[in-house]
Write an enzyme that holds these catalytic residues in place. Structure first.
Site, PDB file in Angstrom:
ATOM      1  N   TYR A   1       0.660  -1.457  -0.098  1.00 49.87           N
ATOM      2  CA  TYR A   1      -0.048   0.092   0.191  1.00 49.87           C
ATOM      3  C   TYR A   1       0.859   1.403   0.051  1.00 49.87           C
ATOM      4  CZ  TYR A   1       0.836   0.820   5.188  1.00 49.87           C
ATOM      5  OH  TYR A   1       1.257   1.034   6.235  1.00 49.87           O
TER       6      TYR A   1
ATOM      7  N   ARG B   1       8.256   4.333  -4.659  1.00 51.08           N
ATOM      8  CA  ARG B   1       8.214   3.101  -3.410  1.00 51.08           C
ATOM      9  C   ARG B   1       7.234   1.987  -3.804  1.00 51.08           C
ATOM     10  NH1 ARG B   1       7.705   4.815   2.416  1.00 51.08           N
ATOM     11  NH2 ARG B   1       5.473   5.166   1.795  1.00 51.08           N
TER      12      ARG B   1
ATOM     13  N   LYS C   1       6.443  -2.182   1.665  1.00 47.34           N
ATOM     14  CA  LYS C   1       5.413  -1.608   2.570  1.00 47.34           C
ATOM     15  C   LYS C   1       4.261  -2.630   2.239  1.00 47.34           C
ATOM     16  CE  LYS C   1       3.177   3.121   2.885  1.00 47.34           C
ATOM     17  NZ  LYS C   1       3.212   3.135   4.658  1.00 47.34           N
TER      18      LYS C   1
ATOM     19  N   GLU D   1      12.226   2.106  14.376  1.00 47.39           N
ATOM     20  CA  GLU D   1      11.211   3.159  13.838  1.00 47.39           C
ATOM     21  C   GLU D   1       9.744   3.117  14.703  1.00 47.39           C
ATOM     22  OE1 GLU D   1      10.042   2.197   9.501  1.00 47.39           O
ATOM     23  OE2 GLU D   1       9.909   0.101  10.279  1.00 47.39           O
TER      24      GLU D   1
HETATM   25  N1  PMP Z   1       7.959   3.532   8.989  1.00 48.59           N
HETATM   26  C1  PMP Z   1       6.915   2.605   8.984  1.00 48.59           C
HETATM   27  C2  PMP Z   1       6.676   1.541   9.808  1.00 48.59           C
HETATM   28  C3  PMP Z   1       5.623   3.115   8.482  1.00 48.59           C
HETATM   29  O1  PMP Z   1       4.613   2.500   8.466  1.00 48.59           O
HETATM   30  C4  PMP Z   1       5.455   4.608   7.738  1.00 48.59           C
HETATM   31  C5  PMP Z   1       4.315   5.084   7.397  1.00 48.59           C
HETATM   32  N2  PMP Z   1       3.763   4.518   6.297  1.00 48.59           N
HETATM   33  C6  PMP Z   1       6.813   5.127   7.737  1.00 48.59           C
HETATM   34  C7  PMP Z   1       7.877   4.552   8.486  1.00 48.59           C
HETATM   35  C8  PMP Z   1       6.827   6.569   7.179  1.00 48.59           C
HETATM   36  O2  PMP Z   1       6.911   6.389   5.859  1.00 48.59           O
HETATM   37  P1  PMP Z   1       6.414   7.680   4.821  1.00 48.59           P
HETATM   38  O3  PMP Z   1       7.038   9.061   5.256  1.00 48.59           O
HETATM   39  O4  PMP Z   1       6.430   7.382   3.497  1.00 48.59           O
HETATM   40  O5  PMP Z   1       5.082   7.829   5.136  1.00 48.59           O
END
Ligand code: PMP
Length: 287
Positions: A33, A52, A151, A183
């Site tokens: 997604y 991505r 993702k 994270e």
């Molecule tokens: N890490 C994880 C585990 C996430 O789910 C997300 C958000 N989808 C992010 C980092 C941040 O990614 P982005 O800046 O592309 O939203």
């Protein structure tokens, strides 16, 4: 207003949109997604999300079912049909719905990917009060699988982590593996020491945040020093500031980590500056 959503080539009222019970994402989390923010009716960093998406699909050997122009057209159509000024567009691509449940992947020639997109309306998305107050986080063990760079819709543990945080009276959880923060449940994690922005380096251990890439670029342009390395919870608790980034939260301050208060409980100046630069620049570049 009934929402208009997109399913496999059709724009439909949300209550008429259907996906098969044999869909591999429903049975096996076999799908990926993206979430793109919308500000002032425009898509934020759309190119990054498409890139991505293509990578996630390619890592899982799922065919990208649409061209970049087609993805853009659907995003724009949904924003218009649902009159979204501020909000987000969610997109999901799955390996499709073979007639039976089977661990082996279906033949892509006979089983096309499932494509679903919908919008969420979030008036005032960029003016979230949380940006002024800051977030409280707890730390929990990172027990996710080893391909967090893809993702996927396999979000049960992040969702459990979010609930553990809520039960502890906090807003989110930072995940810790081998003593270091990977994270947040749905965001990338950072600490600030002096003029240094510290965040974990890219690898299969974390999602390569689209917001992360932009924020680190802006930080370097603003003469801040970016250091990509792991950090511990103890180091974070002793930092000057902490923050997270994601496509829907942008740059969000963290003011408490496992009960330790940072910066007197107030969001720090570097975090505030990065948030402002990010929002300014990304609004200018929005499409
Ligand atoms: N890490 C994880 C585990 C996430 O789910 C997300 C958000 N989808 C992010 C980092 C941040 O990614 P982005 O800046 O592309 O939203």
């Amino acid at each position: 207003m009934t929402r208009t959503v997109y399913v496999n080539g059709e724009y439909l009222p949300e209550d008429q949109a259907k996906v098969s019970i044999f869909d591999r994402a429903f049975l096996m989390s076999d799908g990926v997604y993206e979430v793109t923010s919308v500000l002032d009716g425009k898509l934020i960093d759309f190119g990054g999300h498409l890139k991505r998406l293509a990578r996630s699909l390619s890592e899982l050997e799922i065919r990208n079912p649409l061209s970049d122009d087609e993805w853009l057209a659907i995003h724009r159509a949904l924003v218009a049909k649902n009159a979204i000024t501020d909000g987000l567009v969610y997109l999901q691509v799955t390996r499709g719905a073979p007639g039976d449940r089977d661990f082996a992947w279906p033949d892509p020639e006979t089983c096309p990917p499932t494509v679903v997109l919908f919008t969420q309306n979030k008036p005032g998305l960029a003016d979230s009060p949380a940006a002024k107050v800051g977030m409280k986080v707890i730390s929990i063990e990172d027990i996710r699988w080893g391909r967090r760079d893809i993702k996927t819709v396999q979000l049960l543990y992040p969702s459990m982590g979010k609930m553990m945080a809520k039960k502890a009276g906090c807003d989110d959880a930072w995940l810790v593996e081998d003593g270091a923060v990977t994270e947040g449940t749905s965001n990338n994690a950072y600490i600030v020491r002096g003029n240094q922005i510290i965040t974990r380096q890219l690898s299969n251990d974390i999602l390569h945040g689209i917001t992360r890439a932009a924020v680190l670029r802006f930080a370097r342009e603003a003469q801040m020093e970016v250091v990509e390395r792991p950090f511990t919870i103890a180091e974070a608790q002793a930092a000057d500031e902490a923050f997270i980034t994601s496509a829907s939260a942008f740059v969000m301050p963290v003011v408490e980590i496992d009960g330790a208060v940072l910066g007197g409980g107030q969001p720090g100046p570097i975090t505030a500056r990065l948030r402002e630069i990010y929002l300014d620049e990304m609004r200018k570049a929005a499409i």
